[in-house]
Enzyme design. Structure first.
Site, PDB file in Angstrom:
ATOM      1  N   GLU A 175       0.826  -1.210   0.000  1.00 30.94           N
ATOM      2  CA  GLU A 175       0.000   0.000   0.000  1.00 30.94           C
ATOM      3  C   GLU A 175       0.864   1.266   0.000  1.00 30.94           C
ATOM      4  OE1 GLU A 175      -2.683   0.519   3.339  1.00 30.94           O
ATOM      5  OE2 GLU A 175      -3.700   2.174   2.364  1.00 30.94           O
ATOM      6  N   LYS A 217      -2.410  -2.024  -3.270  1.00 32.76           N
ATOM      7  CA  LYS A 217      -3.476  -1.182  -2.701  1.00 32.76           C
ATOM      8  C   LYS A 217      -3.099   0.280  -2.903  1.00 32.76           C
ATOM      9  CE  LYS A 217      -5.910  -0.312   1.639  1.00 32.76           C
ATOM     10  NZ  LYS A 217      -6.625  -0.959   2.735  1.00 32.76           N
TER      11      LYS A 217
HETATM   12  P1  13P Z   1      -9.294   4.016   3.950  1.00 35.78           P
HETATM   13  O1  13P Z   1     -10.110   3.259   2.961  1.00 35.78           O
HETATM   14  O2  13P Z   1     -10.096   4.655   5.057  1.00 35.78           O
HETATM   15  O3  13P Z   1      -8.323   4.956   3.310  1.00 35.78           O
HETATM   16  O4  13P Z   1      -8.429   2.947   4.733  1.00 35.78           O
HETATM   17  C1  13P Z   1      -7.764   1.985   4.010  1.00 35.78           C
HETATM   18  C2  13P Z   1      -6.533   1.613   4.694  1.00 35.78           C
HETATM   19  O5  13P Z   1      -6.324   0.455   4.960  1.00 35.78           O
HETATM   20  C3  13P Z   1      -5.562   2.673   5.022  1.00 35.78           C
HETATM   21  O6  13P Z   1      -4.324   2.090   5.353  1.00 35.78           O
END
Ligand code: 13P
Length: 337
Positions: A175, A217
């Protein structure tokens, strides 16, 4: 198909997505404070148990990302949280980074920590039932940031994390989040996200990470929250798809977006439009935190005994995102409830 690739497919095929419920205690405290509920272990568990035992987990969620506190908890029937999730047909996942700290050398930026002792922690999480993990790098856009140092340090950490996770047989969610905060325009987000993604994949390849056993992500391509720029949802979808097509290797099987502070409807419709125009082989789905939880949290905070009502609100949001992950969402479905 490798075992890791099978896990990716179990989590994200057929309109399924991921529920990100891995808020650290300090983030969860912010969320609970905002709805005037005390943040303690009991309340954090109570809300999450309601979500994890809802009908939509069975239908539309393939994986739930947990925080260290939650993966060790038991529900009100004495069943471990990982078992509860598995009994509803989803896989438990775990956030394994230890948070974003000030980056030495560029102190206004952040580097995500948590590599020390990670191999041992991963084995424990595997034994607790986790089959996938999450690590989030964060990047802020300003006139001078993200710096090359921030981009390369976070890419390196994401790659070393991913290699360790695959070593124990789990799927890493990678991510790299370019934040919405700021006044930048959409093309700046596009360029900076492209740079961040390129560096991540360069490091992932150098660390011999099997990309077919990963989930990316990313953020969507959006103007900064405080920018005056107006852009249609279709253009957000088009730019997001283009950025990913240009910068993500084809061997990555699945992309599950974060919601990043978008409204529920924006996060749903953007994903829907991305899927309508998706001409790649990437599965394009959701790994939302706020965009799945915020409406349910608000409802629950008004009467914390109203489990079924809270589940109704949550189930609706999850089903809408599942429609969107197949390009089948519409405003009339949204409002037909
Ligand atoms: P959000 O969808 O609220 O951005 O959270 C996703 C997430 O895992 C952030 O690390």
């Amino acid at each position: 198909m490798s075992d890791l690739n099978r896990i990716v497919n179990k989590i994200l095929s057929n309109g399924k997505g991921i529920l990100a419920a891995d808020e650290s205690n300090s983030t969860m405290t912010k969320r609970l404070d905002a709805v005037k509920i005390e943040s303690n272990e009991k309340n954090r568990l109570a809300f999450r148990e309601i979500l994890f035992s809802s009908q939509s987990i069975k239908e539309c969620i393939g994986g739930v990302i947990l925080y260290d506190e939650t993966i060790r908890q038991k529900d009100s029937n004495g069943i471990g949280i990982p078992e509860l999730i598995i009994s509803n047909g989803a896989l438990p996942g775990i956030k394994v980074d230890t948070g974003a700290k000030s980056l030495a050398g560029s102190k206004e930026e952040k580097i995500t920590e948590g590599l020390d002792g990670l191999r041992e922690r991963l084995k424990e999480y595997y034994d607790l039932g986790a089959r996938f993990t999450k690590w989030r790098g964060v990047y802020t856009i300003t006139d001078i940031y993200p710096s090359k140092l921030c981009i390369s340090s976070n890419a390196h950490a994401l790659a070393r994390y991913s290699a360790l996770v695959q070593e124990v047989g789990m799927v890493p969610i990678i991510e790299p989040e370019v934040l919405m905060d700021g006044t930048h325009d959409v093309m700046t987000c596009f360029k900076k996200t492209a740079e961040v993604l390129q560096k991540c994949f360069e490091e992932l390849e150098m660390n011999n990470v099997d990309l077919s056993g990963t989930i990316l992500k990313p953020n969507m391509i959006l103007p900064g929250k405080d920018s005056d720029e107006k852009i249609s949802r279709y253009d957000v979808a088009k730019l997001t798809l283009e950025c990913l097509k240009n910068n993500v290797p084809k061997s990555v099987p699945a992309i599950a977006f974060l919601s990043g502070g978008q409204s529920d409807i924006d996060a749903t419709d953007h994903l829907n439009q991305i899927n309508i125009i998706n001409d790649t082989d990437f599965i394009m789905s959701y790994s939302y935190g706020r965009a799945l939880q915020q409406s349910a949290l608000k409802f629950w905070s008004k009467d914390i005994m109203n489990k079924l009502g809270t589940q109704d609100v949550f189930d609706h949001r999850v089903r809408m995102c599942s429609f969107a992950s197949r390009g089948k969402w519409s405003e009339s479905i949204e409002n037909s409830k």
